[in-house]
Design an enzyme around this catalytic site. Structure first.
Site, PDB file in Angstrom:
ATOM      1  N   HIS A   1       0.820  -1.217   0.000  1.00  0.00           N
ATOM      2  CA  HIS A   1       0.000   0.000   0.000  1.00  0.00           C
ATOM      3  C   HIS A   1       0.853   1.266   0.000  1.00  0.00           C
ATOM      4  CE1 HIS A   1       0.886   0.614   4.311  1.00  0.00           C
ATOM      5  NE2 HIS A   1       0.795  -0.701   4.394  1.00  0.00           N
ATOM      6  N   ASP A   2       0.370   2.264  -0.723  1.00  0.00           N
ATOM      7  CA  ASP A   2       0.933   3.613  -0.745  1.00  0.00           C
ATOM      8  C   ASP A   2       2.326   3.690  -1.357  1.00  0.00           C
ATOM      9  OD1 ASP A   2      -1.306   4.888   0.811  1.00  0.00           O
ATOM     10  OD2 ASP A   2      -0.575   3.502   2.337  1.00  0.00           O
TER      11      ASP A   2
ATOM     12  N   GLY B   1       5.116  -1.059   2.747  1.00  0.00           N
ATOM     13  CA  GLY B   1       4.289   0.112   2.504  1.00  0.00           C
ATOM     14  C   GLY B   1       5.077   1.402   2.402  1.00  0.00           C
TER      15      GLY B   1
END
Length: 264
Positions: A126-127, A144
C-alpha cells in the site's frame, strides 16, 4: 459493464457491471474484475486474475495468470476507507504478483508507472510509488510507503523496508534487504542489510550516460562512501561536484530530501 465490442472476454470470466474495459481488452478464463475497475485499450488479463477497485489500469499492459491487483491494503489501520491503485501503460505483470491499494493515512493511492517488468510473486504494498522502466525480479517485495524511481532494478528476493526511497538507476542485488534510502545510481549488495558496493556503471552506460557523466557520479560516490568524512563534510564536497553535473545535483537533492537514515 461498459466495454468496446472488440473486447474479448472468456465466458467463464466474472466482470462487475460497474467495470469499464477499453478497446481490444482481453480477459482470460475465470478472471474476476470488480467494481470501479477501469482497464485501458489493448490490455490483456490472464486466467484466474483478480482485479479489485477502485483501480485504473492503462493501455497495453499484460497481466499474467493468478495476479491479484488492487486488493485492500495489508495494514491493520485500514478501516475500509475509499483508496485506489493506478497503473500506467505497457507494463508486464507476471504470475501471482500482488499490488495493493493505498491507505487513508498514507495518501490513499498506490501508483505504478509505465513499461515496468514485475516478475512472478513480487509484492507492491500500500501507498508505494514506482516509476517507469523498472525491473522487479521474482519475489522482490516492497513494504508500505516505498518510493522507487525510474530505471531501478530489484533482483530476486530483494526486500525494501517501509518508507524507504530508491533513487533512479539504482541496482539492488539478489536477496538484499534495504532498510535505508538508496541514492540514485548506486549498486547495492547483500551483507545482512544492504550496503553500497559502487555505482551502477554498467546500467548507466546502457542508458546512454557518457564517460564524463559517470565519472562525476563516481566522484560523488567516493566522497560519500569511501572516505572518513562525516555526512555534512561529504555533502559539501558533493555540492562542489554538483555545480558542473546535473546528475550529481540530483544525487545531492535526493540525499537532502530524506526522512530516513541514509544507507551508508
Amino acid at each position: 459493464m461498459a466495454c468496446d465490442p472488440a473486447t474479448l472476454i472468456h465466458p467463464t470470466a466474472v466482470i462487475d457491471p460497474d467495470a469499464r474495459l477499453g478497446t481490444g481488452v482481453q480477459v482470460g478464463a475465470y478472471a474476476v474484475i470488480g467494481a470501479e475497475v477501469e482497464i485501458g485499450d489493448g490490455t490483456r488479463i490472464g486466467p484466474h486474475c483478480l482485479i479489485e477497485g477502485p483501480t485504473r489500469i492503462g493501455r497495453d499492459n499484460v497481466i499474467h495468470g493468478h495476479a491479484a491487483i488492487g486488493g485492500a491494503p495489508q495494514d491493520k489501520k485500514y478501516r475500509g476507507e475509499r483508496v485506489a491503485l493506478e497503473i500506467g501503460d505497457g507494463n508486464v505483470i507476471r504470475e501471482f504478483v500482488t499490488i495493493n491499494r493505498g491507505t487513508g493515512d498514507g495518501g490513499g493511492i498506490t501508483r505504478v508507472g509505465s513499461r515496468n517488468w514485475i516478475l512472478a510473486y513480487c509484492h507492491i504494498a500500500h501507498d508505494c510509488s514506482v516509476g517507469d522502466d523498472c525491473v522487479f525480479s521474482n519475489n522482490a517485495t516492497l513494504a508500505g510507503h516505498v518510493a522507487v524511481g525510474n530505471h531501478v532494478i530489484l533482483s530476486g528476493f530483494a526486500g525494501v523496508h517501509q518508507f524507504c526511497r530508491i533513487g533512479d538507476h539504482a541496482f539492488i542485488g539478489m536477496g538484499a534487504f534495504v532498510n535505508g534510502d538508496v541514492p540514485p545510481y548506486l549498486m547495492v549488495a547483500q551483507e545482512k542489510y544492504a550496503r553500497p558496493r559502487g555505482i551502477n556503471a554498467e546500467g548507466l552506460k546502457r542508458r546512454g550516460f557518457d564517460a564524463a557523466r559517470i565519472a562525476a557520479i563516481r566522484r560523488a560516490y567516493r566522497a560519500l562512501y569511501m572516505g572518513e568524512a562525516k555526512l555534512d563534510e561529504a555533502k559539501a564536497e558533493i555540492a562542489e561536484i554538483a555545480a558542473s553535473s546535473d546528475d550529481v545535483r540530483a544525487f545531492l537533492e535526493f540525499i537532502d530530501a530524506g526522512e530516513r537514515p541514509l544507507l551508508r
